[in-house]
Enzyme design. Structure first.
Site, PDB file in Angstrom:
ATOM      1  CG  ASN A   1     -11.376   3.867   6.603  1.00  0.00           C
ATOM      2  OD1 ASN A   1     -11.496   2.846   7.263  1.00  0.00           O
ATOM      3  ND2 ASN A   1     -10.277   4.113   5.904  1.00  0.00           N
TER       4      ASN A   1
ATOM      5  CG  ASN B   1      -2.096   0.855   1.177  1.00  0.00           C
ATOM      6  OD1 ASN B   1      -2.737   1.071   2.184  1.00  0.00           O
ATOM      7  ND2 ASN B   1      -2.457   1.373   0.011  1.00  0.00           N
TER       8      ASN B   1
ATOM      9  CB  CYS C   1      -4.241   5.295   5.502  1.00  0.00           C
ATOM     10  SG  CYS C   1      -3.193   4.118   4.617  1.00  0.00           S
ATOM     11  N   GLY C   2      -4.449   2.633   7.787  1.00  0.00           N
ATOM     12  CA  GLY C   2      -3.678   1.831   8.723  1.00  0.00           C
ATOM     13  C   GLY C   2      -2.234   1.646   8.286  1.00  0.00           C
ATOM     14  CG  ASN C   3      -1.179  -0.863   5.061  1.00  0.00           C
ATOM     15  OD1 ASN C   3      -0.778  -1.684   5.874  1.00  0.00           O
ATOM     16  ND2 ASN C   3      -2.062  -1.169   4.126  1.00  0.00           N
TER      17      ASN C   3
ATOM     18  CD  GLU D   1      -7.285   1.161   0.171  1.00  0.00           C
ATOM     19  OE1 GLU D   1      -7.455   2.172   0.896  1.00  0.00           O
ATOM     20  OE2 GLU D   1      -6.164   0.638  -0.008  1.00  0.00           O
ATOM     21  NE  ARG D   2     -13.891   6.132   2.001  1.00  0.00           N
ATOM     22  CZ  ARG D   2     -14.531   6.821   2.918  1.00  0.00           C
ATOM     23  NH1 ARG D   2     -15.809   7.146   2.754  1.00  0.00           N
ATOM     24  NH2 ARG D   2     -13.916   7.187   4.023  1.00  0.00           N
TER      25      ARG D   2
ATOM     26  CG  HIS E   1     -13.495  -1.035   5.871  1.00  0.00           C
ATOM     27  ND1 HIS E   1     -12.533  -1.196   4.901  1.00  0.00           N
ATOM     28  CD2 HIS E   1     -13.012  -0.093   6.727  1.00  0.00           C
ATOM     29  CE1 HIS E   1     -11.512  -0.404   5.161  1.00  0.00           C
ATOM     30  NE2 HIS E   1     -11.773   0.280   6.259  1.00  0.00           N
TER      31      HIS E   1
ATOM     32  CB  CYS F   1      -6.808  -1.816   2.741  1.00  0.00           C
ATOM     33  SG  CYS F   1      -7.857  -0.618   3.611  1.00  0.00           S
TER      34      CYS F   1
ATOM     35  N   GLY G   1      -8.790  -2.036   6.323  1.00  0.00           N
ATOM     36  CA  GLY G   1      -9.581  -3.129   5.754  1.00  0.00           C
ATOM     37  C   GLY G   1      -9.292  -4.454   6.430  1.00  0.00           C
TER      38      GLY G   1
END
Length: 279
Positions: A161, A11, A71-73, A212-213, A163, A221, A224
């Site tokens: 966000n 990512n 964003c986790g990553n 991903e939107r 999911h 993700c 995600g």
């Protein structure tokens, strides 16, 4: 403008140190820089900024210019960046995001960050808060939804966000270029949605692809993977309170959905290269 390209299990984002650089129009800049043929190339643009309420602040913009909540990553990459570039000497740091403050623990070997654990906060299960349109405010778990010509059973979770998680027998054969937009722009998701297509390998291992939107299919993700683990617990596929290995196209993450509803994510972060671009 100086930038750093970083990736968390594939990512990849373009990171700008806003302690030193000024970014005037990040929405437009993200579109330009994310282009993999005519720009630097990436899933979007992440700004590392000063914060009044945490050690650092993150703003993230998707490849289409839309601003994301979290964003986790990206959070893991920021942890690696600020430590290795001398912005902090702490191994426990706080990060302000559009979905609240996140807590990062940096795992180091010498002066290098090898992995990062992020306290992602508590998973959100109330439909109006995700948001997803629903007749009930009970958790949206395995509910049938017509998506195009397919009747899918969706589980919806927010980890900062929105999911939608779909459990499948196979994920490699899915045409995400066709399916992804049908979920992302479905009428029940007022803010659009990220969609995970998941195969249960065993009660501690999941395989996942993600649409991903604002960015399309990505190799990974982090939020995600967190949402997928929560959904797997809610559907009875995995135990709560134990580490679950989530296998994504770009690599693996370890996620624990704790008894109090908090989600913990551990995974790697890598710096790819540094550069300058004329704006």
């Amino acid at each position: 403008m100086k930038f750093t390209k970083m990736q968390g299990i594939g990512n990849d984002y373009i990171y700008v140190n806003c302690f030193e650089e000024q970014v005037v129009n990040p929405e437009q800049l993200s579109v330009r820089l994310s282009d993999r043929r005519f720009g630097i190339g990436g899933d979007g643009l992440i700004l590392i900024m000063p914060s009044q309420i945490a050690d650092f602040k993150m703003r993230i913009f998707n490849a289409d210019g839309s601003e994301a909540m979290m964003c986790g990553n990206g959070t893991r990459c920021i942890g690696k960046y600020v430590y290795e570039h001398g912005l902090t000497n702490k191994t426990h740091i706080t990060l302000e995001t559009n979905s609240g403050i996140k807590y990062l623990e940096l795992h180091c070997t010498g002066d290098q960050v090898t992995s990062v654990t992020v306290d992602m906060g508590k998973a959100i299960l109330t439909p109006r808060e995700i948001p997803v349109e629903s007749d009930s405010q009970e958790p949206f778990v395995a509910k049938p939804v017509q998506v195009g010509d397919r009747l899918e059973r969706l589980t919806c979770v927010s980890v900062g966000n929105p999911h939608a998680i779909v459990f499948c027998d196979r994920v490699e054969d899915l045409d995400l270029e066709k399916l992804g937009p049908l979920f992302e722009h479905h009428a029940i998701f007022p803010d659009r949605v990220n969609t995970e297509f998941v195969r249960v390998i065993d009660d501690h291992t999941l395989q996942m692809r993600v649409w991903e939107r604002g960015s399309g299919e990505t190799l990974a993700c982090g939020t995600g993977a967190c949402a997928t683990t929560v959904a797997a617990v809610l559907n009875g596929y995995c135990p709560q309170g134990e580490p679950i290995l989530v296998k994504l196209r770009g690599g693996d993450l370890t996620i624990t959905y704790q008894a109090d509803g908090t989600v913990m994510m551990t995974g790697p972060a890598e710096e790819v290269f540094q550069g300058e671009i004329n704006l």
